[in-house]
Design a protein around this motif. Sequence first.
Motif, PDB file in Angstrom:
ATOM      1  N   SER A  34      84.076  17.683   9.748  1.00  0.00           N
ATOM      2  CA  SER A  34      83.161  18.450  10.606  1.00  0.00           C
ATOM      3  C   SER A  34      81.890  18.803   9.842  1.00  0.00           C
ATOM      4  O   SER A  34      80.783  18.777  10.407  1.00  0.00           O
ATOM      5  CB  SER A  34      83.844  19.711  11.143  1.00  0.00           C
ATOM      6  OG  SER A  34      84.372  20.497  10.102  1.00  0.00           O
ATOM      7  N   GLY A  38      78.018  17.528  10.643  1.00  0.00           N
ATOM      8  CA  GLY A  38      76.844  18.401  10.690  1.00  0.00           C
ATOM      9  C   GLY A  38      75.689  17.851   9.877  1.00  0.00           C
ATOM     10  O   GLY A  38      74.532  17.873  10.320  1.00  0.00           O
ATOM     11  N   GLN A 108      81.789  21.397  16.201  1.00  0.00           N
ATOM     12  CA  GLN A 108      81.526  22.300  15.078  1.00  0.00           C
ATOM     13  C   GLN A 108      80.439  21.740  14.167  1.00  0.00           C
ATOM     14  O   GLN A 108      79.614  22.481  13.636  1.00  0.00           O
ATOM     15  CB  GLN A 108      82.827  22.538  14.309  1.00  0.00           C
ATOM     16  CG  GLN A 108      83.820  23.354  15.109  1.00  0.00           C
ATOM     17  CD  GLN A 108      85.223  23.306  14.541  1.00  0.00           C
ATOM     18  OE1 GLN A 108      85.469  22.740  13.484  1.00  0.00           O
ATOM     19  NE2 GLN A 108      86.177  23.901  15.254  1.00  0.00           N
ATOM     20  N   PHE A 111      77.219  22.642  15.746  1.00  0.00           N
ATOM     21  CA  PHE A 111      76.881  24.044  15.461  1.00  0.00           C
ATOM     22  C   PHE A 111      76.184  24.156  14.093  1.00  0.00           C
ATOM     23  O   PHE A 111      75.154  24.822  13.948  1.00  0.00           O
ATOM     24  CB  PHE A 111      78.137  24.915  15.446  1.00  0.00           C
ATOM     25  CG  PHE A 111      78.741  25.185  16.796  1.00  0.00           C
ATOM     26  CD1 PHE A 111      78.011  25.012  17.956  1.00  0.00           C
ATOM     27  CD2 PHE A 111      80.052  25.624  16.909  1.00  0.00           C
ATOM     28  CE1 PHE A 111      78.561  25.260  19.199  1.00  0.00           C
ATOM     29  CE2 PHE A 111      80.615  25.880  18.149  1.00  0.00           C
ATOM     30  CZ  PHE A 111      79.874  25.698  19.297  1.00  0.00           C
ATOM     31  N   ILE A 112      76.778  23.502  13.093  1.00  0.00           N
ATOM     32  CA  ILE A 112      76.228  23.551  11.734  1.00  0.00           C
ATOM     33  C   ILE A 112      74.836  22.927  11.698  1.00  0.00           C
ATOM     34  O   ILE A 112      73.909  23.461  11.078  1.00  0.00           O
ATOM     35  CB  ILE A 112      77.184  22.841  10.757  1.00  0.00           C
ATOM     36  CG1 ILE A 112      78.484  23.650  10.609  1.00  0.00           C
ATOM     37  CG2 ILE A 112      76.528  22.641   9.391  1.00  0.00           C
ATOM     38  CD1 ILE A 112      79.592  22.912   9.891  1.00  0.00           C
ATOM     39  N   CYS A 115      72.204  25.194  13.234  1.00  0.00           N
ATOM     40  CA  CYS A 115      71.823  26.291  12.335  1.00  0.00           C
ATOM     41  C   CYS A 115      70.794  25.830  11.316  1.00  0.00           C
ATOM     42  O   CYS A 115      69.768  26.485  11.090  1.00  0.00           O
ATOM     43  CB  CYS A 115      73.057  26.826  11.606  1.00  0.00           C
ATOM     44  SG  CYS A 115      74.229  27.669  12.664  1.00  0.00           S
ATOM     45  N   SER A 145      76.472  27.942   6.222  1.00  0.00           N
ATOM     46  CA  SER A 145      77.170  27.789   7.509  1.00  0.00           C
ATOM     47  C   SER A 145      78.481  27.040   7.311  1.00  0.00           C
ATOM     48  O   SER A 145      79.479  27.327   7.988  1.00  0.00           O
ATOM     49  CB  SER A 145      76.285  27.072   8.533  1.00  0.00           C
ATOM     50  OG  SER A 145      75.941  25.771   8.095  1.00  0.00           O
ATOM     51  N   HIS A 149      82.151  28.316   8.079  1.00  0.00           N
ATOM     52  CA  HIS A 149      82.989  27.424   8.891  1.00  0.00           C
ATOM     53  C   HIS A 149      84.358  27.194   8.258  1.00  0.00           C
ATOM     54  O   HIS A 149      85.335  26.942   8.965  1.00  0.00           O
ATOM     55  CB  HIS A 149      82.252  26.094   9.090  1.00  0.00           C
ATOM     56  CG  HIS A 149      83.063  25.053   9.801  1.00  0.00           C
ATOM     57  ND1 HIS A 149      83.657  25.285  11.019  1.00  0.00           N
ATOM     58  CD2 HIS A 149      83.398  23.772   9.446  1.00  0.00           C
ATOM     59  CE1 HIS A 149      84.313  24.189  11.407  1.00  0.00           C
ATOM     60  NE2 HIS A 149      84.178  23.287  10.466  1.00  0.00           N
ATOM     61  N   ASN A 152      86.900  29.128   9.905  1.00  0.00           N
ATOM     62  CA  ASN A 152      87.303  28.605  11.215  1.00  0.00           C
ATOM     63  C   ASN A 152      88.470  27.656  11.089  1.00  0.00           C
ATOM     64  O   ASN A 152      89.352  27.592  11.958  1.00  0.00           O
ATOM     65  CB  ASN A 152      86.157  27.808  11.874  1.00  0.00           C
ATOM     66  CG  ASN A 152      85.059  28.674  12.417  1.00  0.00           C
ATOM     67  OD1 ASN A 152      85.306  29.813  12.809  1.00  0.00           O
ATOM     68  ND2 ASN A 152      83.855  28.155  12.442  1.00  0.00           N
ATOM     69  N   PRO A 215      78.341  29.530  13.405  1.00  0.00           N
ATOM     70  CA  PRO A 215      79.545  28.719  13.672  1.00  0.00           C
ATOM     71  C   PRO A 215      80.831  29.538  13.711  1.00  0.00           C
ATOM     72  O   PRO A 215      81.740  29.248  14.502  1.00  0.00           O
ATOM     73  CB  PRO A 215      79.561  27.720  12.503  1.00  0.00           C
ATOM     74  CG  PRO A 215      78.138  27.598  12.093  1.00  0.00           C
ATOM     75  CD  PRO A 215      77.571  28.976  12.282  1.00  0.00           C
TER      76      PRO A 215
END
Length: 224
Positions: A34, A38, A108, A111-112, A115, A145, A149, A152, A215
């Motif tokens: 993930s 990113g 995900q 998301f990164i 950012c 980030s 993460h 997560n 994230p």
Amino acid sequence: NARSDELAGGIVAAVEEGRGIYDNIKKFIHYLLSCNAGEILVMFIASLVGLPVPLLPIHILWVNLVTDGLPALALGVDPVDPGIMQRPPRPKNEPVITKQRALSMLTQGAFIAFCSLFAFAFVLFIEKEGIGRARTAAFIVLACSQLFHSFNCRSMTESLFKIGVFTNNKLILATAVSFLLQMAVVYAPFLQKIFKTEPLGIFDWVLVIAISSFPLWAMEIVKI
């Protein structure tokens, strides 16, 4: 009977340990892929919309080798989920990366990437700072980030706050060391020359932490 009970207990313990190891392998892979997604999306989207290059090759190399490495290793030794033996057996032909997990990793990663690109564009176009400072912001936000993460990745469905933030001290230590190494890249003069970074001010760091934590909060909402 006692021997049978002991044997049964040993089998249960072995199954539990095996499930825990398999779970941690998936967390390790999930985190790294993930994060890599990113990084790829940052460069792809920037080129697609005509932005200047937000990250230098050495930035991506550093993040892959240093920033990601320690949290990934800590996820590999995450404590076993207390309810792991209540789960039904997984299908024997189920791949390590299912379609659902692949979609989650891509989301995900997006998301990164968002950012990092937001920080880059904000510093470059809103604050109207130079490209060097904008790349530094993008680089730091990308790294931070990914550190957020990592928390997560301890569970696909359970909130971090339900699992417990401090139930994996190795992960906390790994993220702290990775963050300090990232700070060194920004503030150590000889590393600044190598990585083409510029020091950030207090407001910049408030922005970095706020954006980098996105994230984590986004996935907490998804899990709810």
